[in-house]
Design a protein around this motif. Structure first.
Motif, PDB file in Angstrom:
ATOM      1  N   MET A 134       0.847  -1.166   0.000  1.00 56.90           N
ATOM      2  CA  MET A 134       0.000   0.000   0.000  1.00 56.90           C
ATOM      3  C   MET A 134       0.892   1.228   0.000  1.00 56.90           C
ATOM      4  O   MET A 134       1.884   1.268   0.680  1.00 56.90           O
ATOM      5  N   ASP A 135       0.510   2.256  -0.761  1.00 56.26           N
ATOM      6  CA  ASP A 135       1.375   3.424  -0.823  1.00 56.26           C
ATOM      7  C   ASP A 135       1.274   4.255   0.453  1.00 56.26           C
ATOM      8  O   ASP A 135       0.463   4.001   1.316  1.00 56.26           O
ATOM      9  N   GLN A 136       2.133   5.258   0.553  1.00 61.45           N
ATOM     10  CA  GLN A 136       2.244   6.038   1.776  1.00 61.45           C
ATOM     11  C   GLN A 136       1.048   6.949   2.033  1.00 61.45           C
ATOM     12  O   GLN A 136       0.893   7.462   3.133  1.00 61.45           O
ATOM     13  N   LEU A 137       0.185   7.176   1.060  1.00 63.59           N
ATOM     14  CA  LEU A 137      -0.978   8.019   1.270  1.00 63.59           C
ATOM     15  C   LEU A 137      -2.005   7.358   2.168  1.00 63.59           C
ATOM     16  O   LEU A 137      -2.837   8.012   2.767  1.00 63.59           O
ATOM     17  N   HIS A 138      -1.987   6.038   2.258  1.00 61.22           N
ATOM     18  CA  HIS A 138      -2.990   5.316   3.025  1.00 61.22           C
ATOM     19  C   HIS A 138      -2.454   4.927   4.399  1.00 61.22           C
ATOM     20  O   HIS A 138      -1.355   4.445   4.525  1.00 61.22           O
ATOM     21  N   GLN A 175      -6.271   3.155   9.049  1.00 61.88           N
ATOM     22  CA  GLN A 175      -7.629   3.660   9.210  1.00 61.88           C
ATOM     23  C   GLN A 175      -8.159   4.252   7.908  1.00 61.88           C
ATOM     24  O   GLN A 175      -9.305   4.036   7.543  1.00 61.88           O
ATOM     25  N   ALA A 176      -7.334   4.995   7.192  1.00 65.00           N
ATOM     26  CA  ALA A 176      -7.777   5.649   5.968  1.00 65.00           C
ATOM     27  C   ALA A 176      -8.130   4.652   4.877  1.00 65.00           C
ATOM     28  O   ALA A 176      -8.934   4.951   4.012  1.00 65.00           O
ATOM     29  N   ALA A 177      -7.554   3.466   4.907  1.00 66.21           N
ATOM     30  CA  ALA A 177      -7.808   2.471   3.875  1.00 66.21           C
ATOM     31  C   ALA A 177      -9.102   1.714   4.118  1.00 66.21           C
ATOM     32  O   ALA A 177      -9.474   0.869   3.334  1.00 66.21           O
ATOM     33  N   THR A 178      -9.806   2.031   5.205  1.00 64.89           N
ATOM     34  CA  THR A 178     -11.050   1.352   5.521  1.00 64.89           C
ATOM     35  C   THR A 178     -12.165   1.861   4.617  1.00 64.89           C
ATOM     36  O   THR A 178     -12.325   3.054   4.416  1.00 64.89           O
ATOM     37  N   THR A 204     -11.355  -3.221   3.616  1.00 58.90           N
ATOM     38  CA  THR A 204     -10.205  -2.371   3.307  1.00 58.90           C
ATOM     39  C   THR A 204     -10.011  -2.333   1.798  1.00 58.90           C
ATOM     40  O   THR A 204     -10.457  -3.221   1.071  1.00 58.90           O
ATOM     41  N   LEU A 205      -9.305  -1.311   1.343  1.00 55.63           N
ATOM     42  CA  LEU A 205      -8.983  -1.217  -0.082  1.00 55.63           C
ATOM     43  C   LEU A 205      -8.203  -2.437  -0.553  1.00 55.63           C
ATOM     44  O   LEU A 205      -8.484  -2.990  -1.614  1.00 55.63           O
ATOM     45  N   ASP A 206      -7.220  -2.845   0.234  1.00 51.28           N
ATOM     46  CA  ASP A 206      -6.395  -3.991  -0.160  1.00 51.28           C
ATOM     47  C   ASP A 206      -7.221  -5.262  -0.316  1.00 51.28           C
ATOM     48  O   ASP A 206      -7.041  -6.017  -1.270  1.00 51.28           O
ATOM     49  N   GLU A 207      -8.129  -5.507   0.631  1.00 47.92           N
ATOM     50  CA  GLU A 207      -8.968  -6.710   0.553  1.00 47.92           C
ATOM     51  C   GLU A 207      -9.893  -6.655  -0.658  1.00 47.92           C
ATOM     52  O   GLU A 207     -10.050  -7.656  -1.365  1.00 47.92           O
ATOM     53  N   ALA A 208     -10.507  -5.501  -0.901  1.00 47.67           N
ATOM     54  CA  ALA A 208     -11.402  -5.358  -2.048  1.00 47.67           C
ATOM     55  C   ALA A 208     -10.645  -5.541  -3.355  1.00 47.67           C
ATOM     56  O   ALA A 208     -11.108  -6.254  -4.258  1.00 47.67           O
ATOM     57  N   LEU A 209      -9.492  -4.929  -3.447  1.00 47.08           N
ATOM     58  CA  LEU A 209      -8.690  -5.044  -4.659  1.00 47.08           C
ATOM     59  C   LEU A 209      -8.231  -6.481  -4.881  1.00 47.08           C
ATOM     60  O   LEU A 209      -8.297  -7.000  -5.998  1.00 47.08           O
ATOM     61  N   LEU A 251     -10.504   1.740  -6.572  1.00 49.45           N
ATOM     62  CA  LEU A 251      -9.855   1.065  -5.449  1.00 49.45           C
ATOM     63  C   LEU A 251      -8.366   1.398  -5.392  1.00 49.45           C
ATOM     64  O   LEU A 251      -7.793   1.557  -4.315  1.00 49.45           O
ATOM     65  N   GLU A 252      -7.733   1.494  -6.548  1.00 47.21           N
ATOM     66  CA  GLU A 252      -6.298   1.769  -6.600  1.00 47.21           C
ATOM     67  C   GLU A 252      -5.952   3.221  -6.281  1.00 47.21           C
ATOM     68  O   GLU A 252      -4.869   3.501  -5.762  1.00 47.21           O
ATOM     69  N   SER A 253      -6.862   4.143  -6.572  1.00 44.44           N
ATOM     70  CA  SER A 253      -6.499   5.554  -6.464  1.00 44.44           C
ATOM     71  C   SER A 253      -7.142   6.299  -5.298  1.00 44.44           C
ATOM     72  O   SER A 253      -6.789   7.454  -5.058  1.00 44.44           O
ATOM     73  N   ALA A 254      -8.040   5.677  -4.571  1.00 44.10           N
ATOM     74  CA  ALA A 254      -8.717   6.373  -3.462  1.00 44.10           C
ATOM     75  C   ALA A 254      -7.702   6.837  -2.430  1.00 44.10           C
ATOM     76  O   ALA A 254      -6.875   6.059  -1.964  1.00 44.10           O
ATOM     77  N   ALA A 255      -7.774   8.122  -2.074  1.00 40.05           N
ATOM     78  CA  ALA A 255      -6.804   8.685  -1.137  1.00 40.05           C
ATOM     79  C   ALA A 255      -7.450   9.448   0.014  1.00 40.05           C
ATOM     80  O   ALA A 255      -6.917   9.477   1.103  1.00 40.05           O
TER      81      ALA A 255
END
Length: 85
Positions: free
Chosen positions: A1-5, A8-11, A28-33, A53-57
């Motif tokens: 996951m990149d540093q923007l997430h 908590q923010a990835a939820t 989470t974004l990772d699980e959905a992706l 999913l990839e770009s949500a920040a």
């Protein structure tokens, strides 16, 4: 996951999905992706959902990405329960 997430923010809003007889709670974004890329079902706008999913920040984009994942899961009959916010 990149540093923007952050964790908590990835939820995203939780979506319950099924893969055969196994049920997963995706929140989470990772699980959905990971689920979506492992199951590239054709209904719904798959490519746009993956992009979201990839770009949500920010919080609004996270909610939108979660809803896109939910709608895609419902369109492909893999949603196994309601979304919990």
């Amino acid at each position: 996951m990149d540093q923007l997430h952050t964790a908590q923010a990835a939820t995203i809003p939780m979506v319950r999905v099924r893969d055969g007889s196994v049920v997963f709670d995706i929140d989470t974004l990772d699980e959905a992706l990971a689920f979506a890329t492992a199951h590239p079902y054709p209904r719904g706008d798959y490519d746009e959902m993956i992009h979201q999913l990839e770009s949500a920040a920010d919080p609004e984009e996270l909610i939108e990405a979660g809803h896109a994942f939910q709608w895609w899961a419902e369109a492909n009959n893999v949603a196994a329960g309601p979304v919990r916010c």
